[in-house]
Write a protein that holds these residues in place. Structure first.
Motif, PDB file in Angstrom:
ATOM      1  N   ASP A 148     -33.038  35.580 -91.808  1.00  0.00           N
ATOM      2  CA  ASP A 148     -32.667  34.220 -92.188  1.00  0.00           C
ATOM      3  C   ASP A 148     -31.233  33.922 -91.754  1.00  0.00           C
ATOM      4  O   ASP A 148     -30.949  32.852 -91.199  1.00  0.00           O
ATOM      5  CB  ASP A 148     -32.810  34.070 -93.699  1.00  0.00           C
ATOM      6  N   TYR A 149     -30.344  34.860 -91.986  1.00  0.00           N
ATOM      7  CA  TYR A 149     -28.950  34.700 -91.555  1.00  0.00           C
ATOM      8  C   TYR A 149     -28.874  34.540 -90.039  1.00  0.00           C
ATOM      9  O   TYR A 149     -28.148  33.668 -89.517  1.00  0.00           O
ATOM     10  CB  TYR A 149     -28.141  35.909 -92.013  1.00  0.00           C
ATOM     11  N   ALA A 150     -29.616  35.375 -89.314  1.00  0.00           N
ATOM     12  CA  ALA A 150     -29.577  35.332 -87.851  1.00  0.00           C
ATOM     13  C   ALA A 150     -30.130  34.017 -87.318  1.00  0.00           C
ATOM     14  O   ALA A 150     -29.670  33.518 -86.280  1.00  0.00           O
ATOM     15  CB  ALA A 150     -30.369  36.501 -87.271  1.00  0.00           C
ATOM     16  N   SER A 151     -31.110  33.436 -87.994  1.00  0.00           N
ATOM     17  CA  SER A 151     -31.680  32.167 -87.550  1.00  0.00           C
ATOM     18  C   SER A 151     -30.631  31.067 -87.559  1.00  0.00           C
ATOM     19  O   SER A 151     -30.570  30.240 -86.642  1.00  0.00           O
ATOM     20  CB  SER A 151     -32.860  31.781 -88.442  1.00  0.00           C
ATOM     21  N   ILE A 152     -29.800  31.045 -88.604  1.00  0.00           N
ATOM     22  CA  ILE A 152     -28.736  30.046 -88.664  1.00  0.00           C
ATOM     23  C   ILE A 152     -27.660  30.363 -87.631  1.00  0.00           C
ATOM     24  O   ILE A 152     -27.126  29.460 -86.974  1.00  0.00           O
ATOM     25  CB  ILE A 152     -28.137  29.976 -90.077  1.00  0.00           C
ATOM     26  N   GLN A 153     -27.353  31.638 -87.467  1.00  0.00           N
ATOM     27  CA  GLN A 153     -26.366  32.034 -86.469  1.00  0.00           C
ATOM     28  C   GLN A 153     -26.804  31.606 -85.069  1.00  0.00           C
ATOM     29  O   GLN A 153     -25.986  31.161 -84.254  1.00  0.00           O
ATOM     30  CB  GLN A 153     -26.178  33.550 -86.522  1.00  0.00           C
ATOM     31  N   GLU A 154     -28.098  31.713 -84.788  1.00  0.00           N
ATOM     32  CA  GLU A 154     -28.619  31.313 -83.479  1.00  0.00           C
ATOM     33  C   GLU A 154     -28.476  29.808 -83.274  1.00  0.00           C
ATOM     34  O   GLU A 154     -28.107  29.348 -82.190  1.00  0.00           O
ATOM     35  CB  GLU A 154     -30.081  31.739 -83.350  1.00  0.00           C
ATOM     36  N   LEU A 155     -28.757  29.017 -84.310  1.00  0.00           N
ATOM     37  CA  LEU A 155     -28.576  27.564 -84.218  1.00  0.00           C
ATOM     38  C   LEU A 155     -27.102  27.216 -84.007  1.00  0.00           C
ATOM     39  O   LEU A 155     -26.762  26.328 -83.219  1.00  0.00           O
ATOM     40  CB  LEU A 155     -29.106  26.883 -85.480  1.00  0.00           C
ATOM     41  N   TYR A 156     -26.246  27.910 -84.729  1.00  0.00           N
ATOM     42  CA  TYR A 156     -24.804  27.669 -84.628  1.00  0.00           C
ATOM     43  C   TYR A 156     -24.312  27.979 -83.216  1.00  0.00           C
ATOM     44  O   TYR A 156     -23.480  27.240 -82.651  1.00  0.00           O
ATOM     45  CB  TYR A 156     -24.092  28.549 -85.655  1.00  0.00           C
ATOM     46  N   LEU A 157     -24.821  29.054 -82.627  1.00  0.00           N
ATOM     47  CA  LEU A 157     -24.445  29.417 -81.265  1.00  0.00           C
ATOM     48  C   LEU A 157     -24.968  28.377 -80.270  1.00  0.00           C
ATOM     49  O   LEU A 157     -24.257  27.980 -79.341  1.00  0.00           O
ATOM     50  CB  LEU A 157     -24.998  30.805 -80.923  1.00  0.00           C
ATOM     51  N   THR A 158     -26.195  27.924 -80.458  1.00  0.00           N
ATOM     52  CA  THR A 158     -26.766  26.918 -79.560  1.00  0.00           C
ATOM     53  C   THR A 158     -25.939  25.640 -79.582  1.00  0.00           C
ATOM     54  O   THR A 158     -25.717  25.005 -78.542  1.00  0.00           O
ATOM     55  CB  THR A 158     -28.220  26.605 -79.959  1.00  0.00           C
ATOM     56  N   LEU A 159     -25.481  25.259 -80.754  1.00  0.00           N
ATOM     57  CA  LEU A 159     -24.661  24.049 -80.872  1.00  0.00           C
ATOM     58  C   LEU A 159     -23.370  24.179 -80.071  1.00  0.00           C
ATOM     59  O   LEU A 159     -22.860  23.193 -79.529  1.00  0.00           O
ATOM     60  CB  LEU A 159     -24.345  23.783 -82.347  1.00  0.00           C
ATOM     61  N   SER A 160     -22.830  25.396 -79.975  1.00  0.00           N
ATOM     62  CA  SER A 160     -21.572  25.599 -79.248  1.00  0.00           C
ATOM     63  C   SER A 160     -21.728  25.386 -77.750  1.00  0.00           C
ATOM     64  O   SER A 160     -20.723  25.298 -77.028  1.00  0.00           O
ATOM     65  CB  SER A 160     -21.037  27.012 -79.507  1.00  0.00           C
ATOM     66  N   TYR A 161     -22.975  25.286 -77.252  1.00  0.00           N
ATOM     67  CA  TYR A 161     -23.198  25.051 -75.830  1.00  0.00           C
ATOM     68  C   TYR A 161     -23.276  23.564 -75.502  1.00  0.00           C
ATOM     69  O   TYR A 161     -23.589  23.197 -74.366  1.00  0.00           O
ATOM     70  CB  TYR A 161     -24.476  25.762 -75.364  1.00  0.00           C
ATOM     71  N   HIS A 162     -23.013  22.720 -76.476  1.00  0.00           N
ATOM     72  CA  HIS A 162     -22.995  21.276 -76.219  1.00  0.00           C
ATOM     73  C   HIS A 162     -21.695  20.907 -75.519  1.00  0.00           C
ATOM     74  O   HIS A 162     -20.614  21.279 -75.937  1.00  0.00           O
ATOM     75  CB  HIS A 162     -23.102  20.495 -77.533  1.00  0.00           C
ATOM     76  N   LEU A 163     -21.799  20.201 -74.410  1.00  0.00           N
ATOM     77  CA  LEU A 163     -20.631  19.651 -73.736  1.00  0.00           C
ATOM     78  C   LEU A 163     -20.817  18.144 -73.576  1.00  0.00           C
ATOM     79  O   LEU A 163     -21.851  17.713 -73.077  1.00  0.00           O
ATOM     80  CB  LEU A 163     -20.440  20.284 -72.355  1.00  0.00           C
ATOM     81  N   PRO A 164     -19.819  17.361 -73.994  1.00  0.00           N
ATOM     82  CA  PRO A 164     -18.575  17.771 -74.649  1.00  0.00           C
ATOM     83  C   PRO A 164     -18.805  18.103 -76.128  1.00  0.00           C
ATOM     84  O   PRO A 164     -19.706  17.565 -76.755  1.00  0.00           O
ATOM     85  CB  PRO A 164     -17.682  16.536 -74.518  1.00  0.00           C
ATOM     86  N   MET A 165     -17.962  19.007 -76.672  1.00  0.00           N
ATOM     87  CA  MET A 165     -18.051  19.339 -78.094  1.00  0.00           C
ATOM     88  C   MET A 165     -17.296  18.306 -78.911  1.00  0.00           C
ATOM     89  O   MET A 165     -16.287  17.773 -78.468  1.00  0.00           O
ATOM     90  CB  MET A 165     -17.470  20.723 -78.353  1.00  0.00           C
ATOM     91  N   PRO A 166     -17.792  18.012 -80.118  1.00  0.00           N
ATOM     92  CA  PRO A 166     -17.069  17.067 -80.973  1.00  0.00           C
ATOM     93  C   PRO A 166     -15.823  17.719 -81.569  1.00  0.00           C
ATOM     94  O   PRO A 166     -15.681  18.945 -81.552  1.00  0.00           O
ATOM     95  CB  PRO A 166     -18.093  16.750 -82.067  1.00  0.00           C
ATOM     96  N   GLU A 167     -14.936  16.913 -82.088  1.00  0.00           N
ATOM     97  CA  GLU A 167     -13.775  17.449 -82.785  1.00  0.00           C
ATOM     98  C   GLU A 167     -14.239  18.158 -84.050  1.00  0.00           C
ATOM     99  O   GLU A 167     -15.258  17.818 -84.642  1.00  0.00           O
ATOM    100  CB  GLU A 167     -12.792  16.332 -83.143  1.00  0.00           C
ATOM    101  N   LEU A 168     -13.480  19.148 -84.473  1.00  0.00           N
ATOM    102  CA  LEU A 168     -13.859  19.951 -85.633  1.00  0.00           C
ATOM    103  C   LEU A 168     -13.595  19.202 -86.930  1.00  0.00           C
ATOM    104  O   LEU A 168     -12.597  18.502 -87.064  1.00  0.00           O
ATOM    105  CB  LEU A 168     -13.073  21.259 -85.641  1.00  0.00           C
ATOM    106  N   LEU A 169     -14.522  19.349 -87.869  1.00  0.00           N
ATOM    107  CA  LEU A 169     -14.304  18.881 -89.233  1.00  0.00           C
ATOM    108  C   LEU A 169     -13.931  20.085 -90.086  1.00  0.00           C
ATOM    109  O   LEU A 169     -14.515  21.155 -89.947  1.00  0.00           O
ATOM    110  CB  LEU A 169     -15.563  18.219 -89.793  1.00  0.00           C
ATOM    111  N   GLU A 170     -12.996  19.932 -90.973  1.00  0.00           N
ATOM    112  CA  GLU A 170     -12.543  21.037 -91.800  1.00  0.00           C
ATOM    113  C   GLU A 170     -13.227  21.094 -93.155  1.00  0.00           C
ATOM    114  O   GLU A 170     -13.445  22.157 -93.712  1.00  0.00           O
ATOM    115  CB  GLU A 170     -11.021  20.959 -91.990  1.00  0.00           C
TER     116      GLU A 170
END
Length: 838
Positions: A517-539
């Motif tokens: 379950d943890y890895a499934s979210i980690q995989e989604l999080y990694l996939t999102l990082s391949y978006h170009l352009p990336m949005p500004e970070l929210l804190e």
């Protein structure tokens, strides 16, 4: 001293002289201010505060713009030349290359690899070897002699010689895809090397373009493009280009050996179809995980449709588990037994049932966690479609689209942190790992846990605990042990494949699934990082009121109800009443175990008692949550009703009809047997609904007469007898399949004696699913995705099943549960398949 004062100074046209000093060891050192000190820019320029003397985070030299551009251009030239060679050879004689490599022994593969690069690192897992102090020299500056190993940690002799698919995957996918398509992945793989200061680098304030035809071009730093990750600083970019150049040169030298003595043949017989070569792990029937084996697979991209499908499949897995817990007594009893297996045999039953209730509450929390993730992914998909002409690299993202991307990123980060915090506690209670922790039970409502872990020595002493301990990590953490998560999963998979059964068994199925379950979210999080352009970070995460949401003009998941997945109170409420009710269910279910024989009247009594106890348990669970949510004034009665619906399957009319029907089967059997003559030699009927032919005397077979007395007297818990049928109407036998496939699929729905006693090999099940048109691909850990490859039968979507661990055999309760899930999502049932004619 200043370089300008040194008689051995390098040509001044290559670098800027100011601020450069020569250290005692002869190494130059230069401090170069970063153009921006934000979190994003620190990933490609050295943090000014960390450039202390001496340090792995300092620069050797500061290069001039002209020299930096010449370096980048030379890298690109060499990469393009070697890739062109790989393209020609792979397209002309790809099958010959694959055949020759597969036929080589491990020793000959190793010799071929070393001939291509004699400095190639021998062992796998160079980063774990470093963190456990198993490499020569452990100082930060001393470790720079392993530079090539850190830049390409997946390129080593042991890994490539052991699995022939890995090298072939590298050759194919580096030939078929351009360097810029690989750029984001290759940059991501350098995170640990960069954060740990393991590479000697030169400074420059220029940046490199990371996409399109301008890939490799150096440009001045510009805030929007840098923060969108469309450009990265030259210090980091040079490492990316160096790693790519070395990889392409290495692959070329290997291929040169494999094509020696043959001429290019562009005939169809020797061409490997582009993008169509799929690889399986050695010794496995399912396709390998592209997440774990990403370097040997096609380059990752931002694919919102795939993200939605992955998140939805995980949500279905969790919701189906809850559904089965409410509607299948055998499945609920099995879940309690799995929890008991993690405790000593003399552990109090009350504590075991408390733990089980906590696990069920956690599953409910996980349902809502994935429900919000699915919604957030869908929001991104919808807004991307709406603004599809304005989401490309080089463009400023539309604000509404950028905001849903920010929400998804922040949501995934928060869910990773929650799971990161909970996994170590879960691990500490497992019998195989308790020796590393002490527990304080003085508080009746919670247990305090303290770890005693010698991390540097763990990889040698206990590699399984080592990797499970460091797998969960903060999304933005830069600790030495927090290297690439996909590499950690590859380490775990490799260890489980080679270790003993007793060692692998310490990782039980429930714990494995929590890591999945943890890895499934980690995989989604990694996939999102391949978006170009990336949005500004929210804190920080802010919830919107209903009135504010109406003004947004876009969908959002950040509403009041998101507290359900952000507060521990909703994940693990203290619920002693429910644990007592669950214990009563167990006693009702197991009431027949004390009886040598169970007649039909006893079955009826047990059926009624079990159903009543299970219904009472879920009623108490609903009451607890209802009380909890009413205390939150922000939630309406509709919100509470929505929450309770997922644990109200036992109140659905369809389920009530199934229970009545199953009870009636027992009554009908009692009535039939009361009217027929009793024949003393008749065997006791064991299956509901089976009707012997009228007036027929059934003689015991020779086989049954010879059964050992010990087997007749042994009382075995029958978890299947109280299972509830799926309720799906049988479909016409319209789909012909092989005989072996039919036997396995039929056992998912049939109540025959074989179906309720026989264990099924996992590989046989996978083969059966493949025979009816489903592909099977490992994701992470024990989770395998099954997806129909065509739509001839109207099947669509994907479904996830967990491969049994540590023994890859499916028990009778789980097989029936899998059949119910196939019935729920694909309409399968008893009669869907028939044996094909020869």
């Amino acid at each position: 001293m200043d370089v300008a004062e040194s008689s051995n100074a390098i040509d001044g046209t290559c670098f800027i002289r100011t601020n450069t000093q020569i250290l005692n060891g002869g190494l130059p050192w230069t401090k170069v201010p970063a153009p921006c000190e934000c979190r994003i820019c620190q990933s490609s320029f050295r943090d000014s505060e960390k450039q202390s003397l001496p340090s792995g985070w300092s620069y050797s030299l500061e290069l001039t713009g002209t020299y930096a551009r010449n370096i980048a251009a030379k890298h690109i030239e060499n990469i393009d030349e070697d890739r062109k060679y790989l393209q020609e050879q792979w397209s002309g004689c790809g099958k010959t290359i694959a055949s020759r490599w597969k036929k080589k022994s491990r020793e000959k593969r190793a010799a071929c690899l070393k001939a291509a690069d004699e400095s190639l690192f021998e062992k796998q897992w160079i980063v774990p070897l470093y963190t456990s102090r198993q490499l020569e020299s452990t100082g930060q500056l001393d470790m720079r002699k392993y530079r090539q190993g850190f830049l390409l940690e997946y390129l080593n002799v042991d890994g490539l010689k052991g699995d022939p698919a890995k090298l072939l995957g590298l050759v194919q996918n580096r030939a078929c895809f351009t360097p810029e398509q690989w750029a984001l992945h290759d940059n991501k793989k350098l995170d640990w090397c960069w954060d740990s200061g393991m590479a000697d680098i030169d400074g420059s304030r220029l940046c490199m373009v990371m996409y399109g035809s301008r890939y490799g071009e150096l440009v001045p730093w510009e805030k929007r493009a840098a923060h969108a990750r469309e450009i990265i600083g030259f210090p980091r970019a040079r490492l990316v280009l160096e790693a790519q150049e070395r990889l392409y040169r290495f692959l070329r030298k290997v291929v040169e050996q494999l094509v020696e003595g043959i001429t290019l043949d562009n005939s169809d017989q020797n061409v490997v179809p582009e993008y169509q070569l799929e690889f399986k792990r050695s010794g496995h029937i399912d396709l390998w995980s592209t997440y774990i084996n990403q370097p040997y697979s096609p380059p990752p991209t931002f694919d919102v449709d795939a993200m939605c499908a992955k998140a939805l499949a995980r949500l279905h897995t969790v919701s189906d588990h809850l559904w089965l817990l409410q509607t299948d007594p055998a499945y609920l009893r099995r879940t309690i037994q799995i929890a008991a297996d993690n405790y000593p045999s003399d552990h109090p039953l009350e504590e075991i049932h408390k733990h089980t209730v906590s696990e069920i509450h956690h599953e409910i929390w996980m349902h809502w966690s994935w429900d919000f993730i699915v919604e957030a992914c869908q929001n991104v998909k919808d807004m991307r479609s709406r603004f599809r002409d304005n989401t490309q690299p080089g463009q400023t993202l539309p604000p509404k689209y950028e905001q849903v991307l920010q929400e998804l990123e922040l949501l995934l980060e928060s869910q990773l942190r929650i799971r990161t915090d909970s996994l170590p506690t879960l691990l500490s209670f497992r019998p195989g790992f308790r020796q590393y922790f002490t527990h304080d039970y003085s508080d009746p409502d919670q247990v305090a846990m303290t770890g005693h872990i010698d991390l540097p020595n763990l990889p040698n002493k206990d590699p399984l605990f080592y990797i499970l301990h460091i797998l969960p990590q903060e999304p933005t953490s830069k600790k030495p042990e927090n290297f690439d998560v996909a590499t950690k999963w590859a380490f775990l998979e490799d260890h489980l494949a080679s270790t003993t059964h007793s060692d692998a068994a310490r990782l039980d199925g429930t714990l494995y699934d929590r890591y999945n379950d943890y890895a499934s979210i980690q995989e989604l999080y990694l996939t999102l990082s391949y978006h170009l352009p990336m949005p500004e970070l929210l804190e920080t995460l802010t919830s919107y009121s209903s009135a504010k949401i109406k003004q947004l003009g876009r969908p959002t998941v950040f509403r009041d109800q998101i507290e359900k997945i952000l507060e521990e109170e909703y994940m693990l409420p203290r619920d002693h009443d429910a644990s007592k009710a669950l214990l009563r269910f167990t006693k009702a279910f197991d009431s027949h175990l004390t009886k040598a024989q169970l007649d039909d009247q006893m079955r009826l009594e047990q059926f009624d008692a079990t159903q009543a106890a299970m219904g009472n348990f879920w009623a108490i669970m609903r009451r607890k949550r209802q009380t909890l949510f009413r205390a939150k004034k922000l939630w309406t009665s509709d919100d509470i009703a929505t929450d309770l619906k997922i644990i109200s399957a036992d109140l659905e009319e369809d389920y009530k009809v199934m229970v009545v029907a199953d009870r009636q089967k027992i009554l009908d059997r009692i009535e039939r047997l009361s009217r027929r003559p009793q024949v003393s030699s008749d065997p006791m009927q064991k299956e509901w609904g089976s009707t012997p032919a009228a007036n027929e005397t059934i003689k015991p077979s020779a086989k049954s007469m010879k059964r050992p007395k010990k087997q007749e007297e042994t009382v075995v818990p029958d978890l299947e007898e109280l299972a509830i049928d799926s309720g799906k109407s049988p479909q016409p036998a319209s789909i012909p399949v092989k005989g072996t496939t039919y036997r396995i699929l039929n056992m998912m729905f049939s109540p025959t004696a074989e179906a309720t006693t026989k264990l099924i090999n996992w590989d046989d099940f996978v083969q059966a699913m493949q025979d009816v048109g489903f592909s099977a691909r490992q994701t992470t850990g024990s989770e395998v995705v099954f997806q129909p490859e065509d739509n001839d039968h109207g099947w669509s979507g994907r479904i996830n099943f967990l491969k049994p661990h540590p023994v890859a055999k499916i028990d009778r309760v789980m097989l029936r549960a899998m059949g119910k899930r196939m019935g729920k999502w694909y309409g399968w049932g008893d009669g869907t398949f028939m044996v094909q004619k020869r």
